[in-house]
Every structure is written in structure tokens, then in C-alpha cells.
Design an enzyme around this catalytic site. Structure first.
Site, mmCIF file in Angstrom:
data_model
loop_
_atom_site.group_PDB
_atom_site.id
_atom_site.type_symbol
_atom_site.label_atom_id
_atom_site.label_comp_id
_atom_site.label_asym_id
_atom_site.label_seq_id
_atom_site.Cartn_x
_atom_site.Cartn_y
_atom_site.Cartn_z
ATOM 1 N N ASP A 38 0.809 -1.191 0.031
ATOM 2 C CA ASP A 38 0.061 0.154 -0.435
ATOM 3 C C ASP A 38 0.524 1.373 0.254
ATOM 4 O O ASP A 38 1.894 0.978 0.799
ATOM 5 C CB ASP A 38 -0.969 -0.124 1.354
ATOM 6 C CG ASP A 38 -1.610 1.278 1.105
ATOM 7 O OD1 ASP A 38 -1.712 2.534 0.742
ATOM 8 O OD2 ASP A 38 -2.933 0.572 1.557
ATOM 9 N N GLN A 101 -14.529 3.113 2.113
ATOM 10 C CA GLN A 101 -13.582 2.332 0.588
ATOM 11 C C GLN A 101 -13.285 3.674 -0.240
ATOM 12 O O GLN A 101 -14.332 4.706 -0.284
ATOM 13 C CB GLN A 101 -14.786 1.595 0.224
ATOM 14 C CG GLN A 101 -13.779 0.375 -0.844
ATOM 15 C CD GLN A 101 -14.787 -0.139 -1.505
ATOM 16 O OE1 GLN A 101 -16.164 0.027 -0.856
ATOM 17 N NE2 GLN A 101 -14.400 -0.800 -2.740
ATOM 18 N N HIS A 107 -10.961 -5.158 -2.457
ATOM 19 C CA HIS A 107 -9.120 -5.480 -1.907
ATOM 20 C C HIS A 107 -9.019 -5.844 -0.611
ATOM 21 O O HIS A 107 -9.844 -5.661 0.570
ATOM 22 C CB HIS A 107 -8.229 -4.673 -1.924
ATOM 23 C CG HIS A 107 -8.641 -3.104 -1.403
ATOM 24 N ND1 HIS A 107 -9.577 -2.527 -2.290
ATOM 25 C CD2 HIS A 107 -8.842 -2.405 -0.810
ATOM 26 C CE1 HIS A 107 -10.046 -1.703 -1.552
ATOM 27 N NE2 HIS A 107 -8.902 -0.988 -0.535
ATOM 28 N N HIS A 109 -7.110 -5.393 3.818
ATOM 29 C CA HIS A 109 -6.146 -4.777 3.857
ATOM 30 C C HIS A 109 -5.353 -6.050 5.139
ATOM 31 O O HIS A 109 -5.792 -6.745 5.975
ATOM 32 C CB HIS A 109 -5.935 -3.142 5.137
ATOM 33 C CG HIS A 109 -6.952 -2.340 4.148
ATOM 34 N ND1 HIS A 109 -6.309 -1.378 3.479
ATOM 35 C CD2 HIS A 109 -7.971 -2.201 2.975
ATOM 36 C CE1 HIS A 109 -7.105 -0.247 2.569
ATOM 37 N NE2 HIS A 109 -8.021 -0.802 3.092
HETATM 38 P P1 AMP Z 1 -10.223 1.572 0.876
HETATM 39 O O1 AMP Z 1 -10.280 2.612 0.869
HETATM 40 O O2 AMP Z 1 -10.186 0.546 1.459
HETATM 41 O O3 AMP Z 1 -10.911 0.853 -0.743
HETATM 42 O O4 AMP Z 1 -8.256 1.112 -0.137
HETATM 43 C C1 AMP Z 1 -8.062 1.348 -1.247
HETATM 44 C C2 AMP Z 1 -6.119 2.244 -0.522
HETATM 45 O O5 AMP Z 1 -5.668 1.761 -1.353
HETATM 46 C C3 AMP Z 1 -5.479 2.602 0.729
HETATM 47 O O6 AMP Z 1 -4.980 1.965 1.744
HETATM 48 C C4 AMP Z 1 -4.333 4.024 -0.398
HETATM 49 O O7 AMP Z 1 -3.324 3.813 0.528
HETATM 50 C C5 AMP Z 1 -4.229 2.622 -0.985
HETATM 51 N N1 AMP Z 1 -4.052 2.878 -2.963
HETATM 52 C C6 AMP Z 1 -4.423 3.871 -3.216
HETATM 53 N N2 AMP Z 1 -3.628 3.922 -4.571
HETATM 54 C C7 AMP Z 1 -2.490 3.477 -4.526
HETATM 55 C C8 AMP Z 1 -1.472 3.030 -5.626
HETATM 56 N N3 AMP Z 1 -1.491 3.319 -6.249
HETATM 57 N N4 AMP Z 1 -0.889 1.159 -4.937
HETATM 58 C C9 AMP Z 1 -0.840 1.122 -4.244
HETATM 59 N N5 AMP Z 1 -1.824 1.454 -3.045
HETATM 60 C C10 AMP Z 1 -2.906 2.044 -2.835
#
Ligand code: AMP
Length: 146
Positions: A38, A101, A107, A109
Site C-alpha cells: 500500500d 472505501q 481488496h 488490507h
Molecule cells: P480502501 O479505502 O479500503 O479502498 O483502500 C484503498 C487503499 O489503496 C488505501 O489504503 C490507499 O493507500 C491504497 N492505494 C491507493 N492507490 C494506490 C496505489 N497506486 N498503489 C498501492 N496502494 C494504493
């Protein structure tokens, strides 16, 4: 009140990572899943596991992908324990904007920390060189356990 939108958008950021259109710090990949660092970690070693299925959230996840995501999560969690020397690994998954989200491709975490020390969600960009090193250590730990 928000309106729940369960339409999968092909241009979401994780779809682009799966397509290889944007880079990621890959930790593990098989035919049904991908795990990567992440970029805005809530603790050191924060990893995301995604299915290679177009699912916005849990309600759309097919059983074979649900199972595959958890099997990958198990591998990653064991590697995180070893690499980051943390016993506690938080498994978190947000469904819907109200829950927080922000990326609309399902996904999980995996966050090596204590619930009371969990950092702010999707807030601070990590150092890319550090993420690359962490991903390398996790890949090596997973390979050694196979
Ligand atoms: P959610 O809010 O549960 O949808 O989590 C999305 C996650 O994706 C967050 O923890 C972000 O930090 C992460 N994120 C966003 N863009 C990227 C990226 N390009 N590569 C890796 N993680 C990302």
C-alpha cells in the site's frame, strides 16, 4: 444518504495495476490474486491483496476468488510476521464509501500493527525505496516458505 454504486469501473487504480498500466511493489502473484505494498501505509509493511476478478466489494466476490484471496492473505501475513517482527496483523476490508472505501476493486488490507496504533487511512505517501525493499523482503520470505 449516499446511493450505493456497484458498477465496476475498468479504469480504477487497481484495475490499472492488474493490467500492468501503472507500477506496484509486488509481494506475491498467482493466477487468481495479486498482493502489493500500500503506497499510503497505515503502519510499516501494509500490504493489499486483490482478486483478479472485477468485483467492487465483498457482495460481488465469487467463491473461488474469495478463497484465493484468503489463501494469499495467509502467505502474506506469515511473511509479514517474520519480516517486520510483529505478532499482530490487522486484516481489514472496507465496503462502500460510507465505510471509507476509496478504491472500488475489492481488496483486503493486511496491516502489521496494534488496532490502537493504526495510522490514518490513505493519508501519507510512503518512501518508494522503502516500499521496494519491504516488498523484496516479503517476496523472499514467501518463497522460502513455499
Ligand atoms: P480502501 O479505502 O479500503 O479502498 O483502500 C484503498 C487503499 O489503496 C488505501 O489504503 C490507499 O493507500 C491504497 N492505494 C491507493 N492507490 C494506490 C496505489 N497506486 N498503489 C498501492 N496502494 C494504493
Amino acid at each position: 444518504m449516499t446511493t450505493l454504486n456497484l458498477t465496476y469501473e475498468d479504469d480504477n487504480i487497481f484495475a490499472k495495476i492488474l493490467a500492468g498500466d501503472i507500477p506496484s511493489h509486488k509481494v506475491y502473484e498467482d493466477d487468481k490474486t495479486l498482493a502489493f505494498m500500500d503506497v499510503m501505509p497505515q503502519a510499516k509493511g501494509h500490504v493489499l491483496v486483490i482478486p483478479k476478478q472485477k468485483a467492487v466489494e465483498l457482495s460481488q466476490l465469487e467463491p473461488e476468488y474469495a478463497s484465493a484471496v484468503l489463501m494469499t492473505a495467509k502467505k502474506v501475513m506469515q511473511a509479514q510476521r517474520q519480516v517486520f517482527e510483529r505478532e499482530g496483523i490487522i486484516q481489514m476490508q472496507l465496503n462502500g464509501a460510507e465505510a471509507g472505501q476509496t478504491v472500488y476493486h475489492y481488496h483486503v488490507h493486511l496491516i502489521p500493527t496494534n488496532i490502537h496504533q493504526l495510522g490514518k487511512h490513505a493519508s501519507t505517501q510512503a518512501d518508494m525505496a522503502e516500499l521496494a525493499e519491504q516488498a523484496k523482503q516479503l517476496r523472499e520470505a514467501i518463497a522460502a516458505a513455499e
